[in-house]
Design a protein around this motif. Sequence first.
Motif, PDB file in Angstrom:
ATOM      1  N   LYS A  82       0.816  -1.222   0.000  1.00  0.00           N
ATOM      2  CA  LYS A  82       0.000   0.000   0.000  1.00  0.00           C
ATOM      3  C   LYS A  82       0.848   1.270   0.000  1.00  0.00           C
ATOM      4  CE  LYS A  82      -4.312  -1.563   1.973  1.00  0.00           C
ATOM      5  NZ  LYS A  82      -5.295  -1.445   3.040  1.00  0.00           N
ATOM      6  N   GLU A  83       1.905   1.270   0.810  1.00  0.00           N
ATOM      7  CA  GLU A  83       2.699   2.501   0.900  1.00  0.00           C
ATOM      8  C   GLU A  83       3.420   2.828  -0.408  1.00  0.00           C
ATOM      9  OE1 GLU A  83       4.634  -0.934   2.878  1.00  0.00           O
ATOM     10  OE2 GLU A  83       2.784   0.109   3.316  1.00  0.00           O
ATOM     11  N   GLU A  84       3.612   1.849  -1.267  1.00  0.00           N
ATOM     12  CA  GLU A  84       4.255   2.095  -2.564  1.00  0.00           C
ATOM     13  C   GLU A  84       3.231   2.404  -3.650  1.00  0.00           C
ATOM     14  OE1 GLU A  84       7.039  -1.009  -3.513  1.00  0.00           O
ATOM     15  OE2 GLU A  84       8.050  -0.804  -1.582  1.00  0.00           O
ATOM     16  N   VAL A  95      -1.813   1.127  -8.591  1.00  0.00           N
ATOM     17  CA  VAL A  95      -0.625   0.802  -9.370  1.00  0.00           C
ATOM     18  C   VAL A  95      -0.132   2.047 -10.106  1.00  0.00           C
ATOM     19  CG1 VAL A  95       0.200  -0.571 -11.338  1.00  0.00           C
ATOM     20  CG2 VAL A  95      -1.259  -1.639  -9.606  1.00  0.00           C
ATOM     21  N   GLU A  96      -1.060   2.884 -10.571  1.00  0.00           N
ATOM     22  CA  GLU A  96      -0.673   4.072 -11.345  1.00  0.00           C
ATOM     23  C   GLU A  96       0.207   5.045 -10.568  1.00  0.00           C
ATOM     24  OE1 GLU A  96      -4.767   5.411  -9.674  1.00  0.00           O
ATOM     25  OE2 GLU A  96      -3.818   3.530 -10.268  1.00  0.00           O
ATOM     26  N   HIS A  97       0.200   4.969  -9.233  1.00  0.00           N
ATOM     27  CA  HIS A  97       1.000   5.875  -8.399  1.00  0.00           C
ATOM     28  C   HIS A  97       2.371   5.293  -8.047  1.00  0.00           C
ATOM     29  CE1 HIS A  97      -2.558   8.272  -8.018  1.00  0.00           C
ATOM     30  NE2 HIS A  97      -3.216   7.311  -7.396  1.00  0.00           N
ATOM     31  N   ALA A  98       2.601   4.043  -8.370  1.00  0.00           N
ATOM     32  CA  ALA A  98       3.839   3.360  -7.974  1.00  0.00           C
ATOM     33  C   ALA A  98       5.015   3.814  -8.816  1.00  0.00           C
ATOM     34  CB  ALA A  98       3.656   1.853  -8.091  1.00  0.00           C
ATOM     35  N   SER A  99       6.188   3.764  -8.208  1.00  0.00           N
ATOM     36  CA  SER A  99       7.414   4.096  -8.927  1.00  0.00           C
ATOM     37  C   SER A  99       7.777   2.948  -9.874  1.00  0.00           C
ATOM     38  CB  SER A  99       8.564   4.319  -7.939  1.00  0.00           C
ATOM     39  OG  SER A  99       8.917   3.084  -7.325  1.00  0.00           O
ATOM     40  N   ARG A 104       8.676  -2.867 -10.850  1.00  0.00           N
ATOM     41  CA  ARG A 104       9.630  -3.921 -11.227  1.00  0.00           C
ATOM     42  C   ARG A 104       9.832  -4.919 -10.087  1.00  0.00           C
ATOM     43  NH1 ARG A 104      14.038  -0.099 -14.304  1.00  0.00           N
ATOM     44  NH2 ARG A 104      12.861   0.090 -16.253  1.00  0.00           N
ATOM     45  N   ASN A 105       9.952  -4.425  -8.866  1.00  0.00           N
ATOM     46  CA  ASN A 105      10.123  -5.317  -7.706  1.00  0.00           C
ATOM     47  C   ASN A 105       8.923  -6.247  -7.553  1.00  0.00           C
ATOM     48  OD1 ASN A 105      12.613  -4.242  -7.076  1.00  0.00           O
ATOM     49  ND2 ASN A 105      11.826  -2.847  -5.522  1.00  0.00           N
ATOM     50  N   ALA A 106       7.717  -5.701  -7.708  1.00  0.00           N
ATOM     51  CA  ALA A 106       6.504  -6.516  -7.581  1.00  0.00           C
ATOM     52  C   ALA A 106       6.462  -7.595  -8.665  1.00  0.00           C
ATOM     53  CB  ALA A 106       5.263  -5.627  -7.652  1.00  0.00           C
ATOM     54  N   LEU A 107       6.860  -7.233  -9.882  1.00  0.00           N
ATOM     55  CA  LEU A 107       6.833  -8.199 -10.981  1.00  0.00           C
ATOM     56  C   LEU A 107       7.938  -9.249 -10.860  1.00  0.00           C
ATOM     57  CD1 LEU A 107       5.868  -5.786 -13.882  1.00  0.00           C
ATOM     58  CD2 LEU A 107       4.472  -7.644 -12.941  1.00  0.00           C
ATOM     59  N   GLN A 108       9.036  -8.889 -10.216  1.00  0.00           N
ATOM     60  CA  GLN A 108      10.104  -9.874  -9.998  1.00  0.00           C
ATOM     61  C   GLN A 108       9.743 -10.844  -8.875  1.00  0.00           C
ATOM     62  OE1 GLN A 108      13.476  -7.249  -9.525  1.00  0.00           O
ATOM     63  NE2 GLN A 108      14.042  -7.448 -11.680  1.00  0.00           N
ATOM     64  N   ALA A 109       8.815 -10.454  -8.018  1.00  0.00           N
ATOM     65  CA  ALA A 109       8.422 -11.297  -6.882  1.00  0.00           C
ATOM     66  C   ALA A 109       7.073 -11.986  -7.134  1.00  0.00           C
ATOM     67  CB  ALA A 109       8.347 -10.445  -5.617  1.00  0.00           C
ATOM     68  N   VAL A 110       6.722 -12.178  -8.390  1.00  0.00           N
ATOM     69  CA  VAL A 110       5.437 -12.780  -8.751  1.00  0.00           C
ATOM     70  C   VAL A 110       5.259 -14.118  -8.054  1.00  0.00           C
ATOM     71  CG1 VAL A 110       4.303 -13.958 -10.688  1.00  0.00           C
ATOM     72  CG2 VAL A 110       5.067 -11.621 -10.945  1.00  0.00           C
ATOM     73  N   LYS A 111       4.033 -14.359  -7.595  1.00  0.00           N
ATOM     74  CA  LYS A 111       3.681 -15.623  -6.949  1.00  0.00           C
ATOM     75  C   LYS A 111       2.749 -16.390  -7.871  1.00  0.00           C
ATOM     76  CE  LYS A 111       5.636 -14.853  -2.940  1.00  0.00           C
ATOM     77  NZ  LYS A 111       6.775 -15.598  -2.499  1.00  0.00           N
TER      78      LYS A 111
END
Length: 185
Positions: A82-84, A95-99, A104-111
Amino acid sequence: MKIKEIIVVEGKDDTTAIKRAVDADTIETNGSSIGEEVIEQVKLAQKTRGVILFTDPDFPGEKIRKTISEKVPGCKHAFLPKEEARPKRGKGIGVEHASVEAIRNALQAVKEEMDEFISDITLDDLLEAGLIGGNEAKARREKLGLLLKIGYTNGKQLHKRLQMFQISREEYIQAINKILQEENK
């Protein structure tokens, strides 16, 4: 960074943010009332290239994630803390507010969802760790979701998500111990 799977997002602004961060195709749900046309697009994407669900870390985003997951089994999931997902100024979350880095970090940590795995983490374990019931339960679930990169869930859904993403007892215990250490500082 090129993403093979098609990323399912909520809207145009999310697509713009994703394309700033990675080379990927998206499907937009255009809100939480997902029509059959979108479900059929996601099913086709799942068959041909695979799908990553990347929705906002809020109630409507979780509703979209759950709806698509139920209708299109085997999706992968990317979670944004949430904070990101908050804008630098103003209100909102998404998602539109994320850096670029956060995306990239979220997509690299896909579950990846798995139906076959049966976790040895019990509801009693969740209760004992203060993740269900009690004053600190919500905050602890938020921290656990961040550490395990499985997103925030309510108490009912946590056990299911731990199983769905094949979180081992060892990973779970390490995360709980880290949370407890931070709380005792």
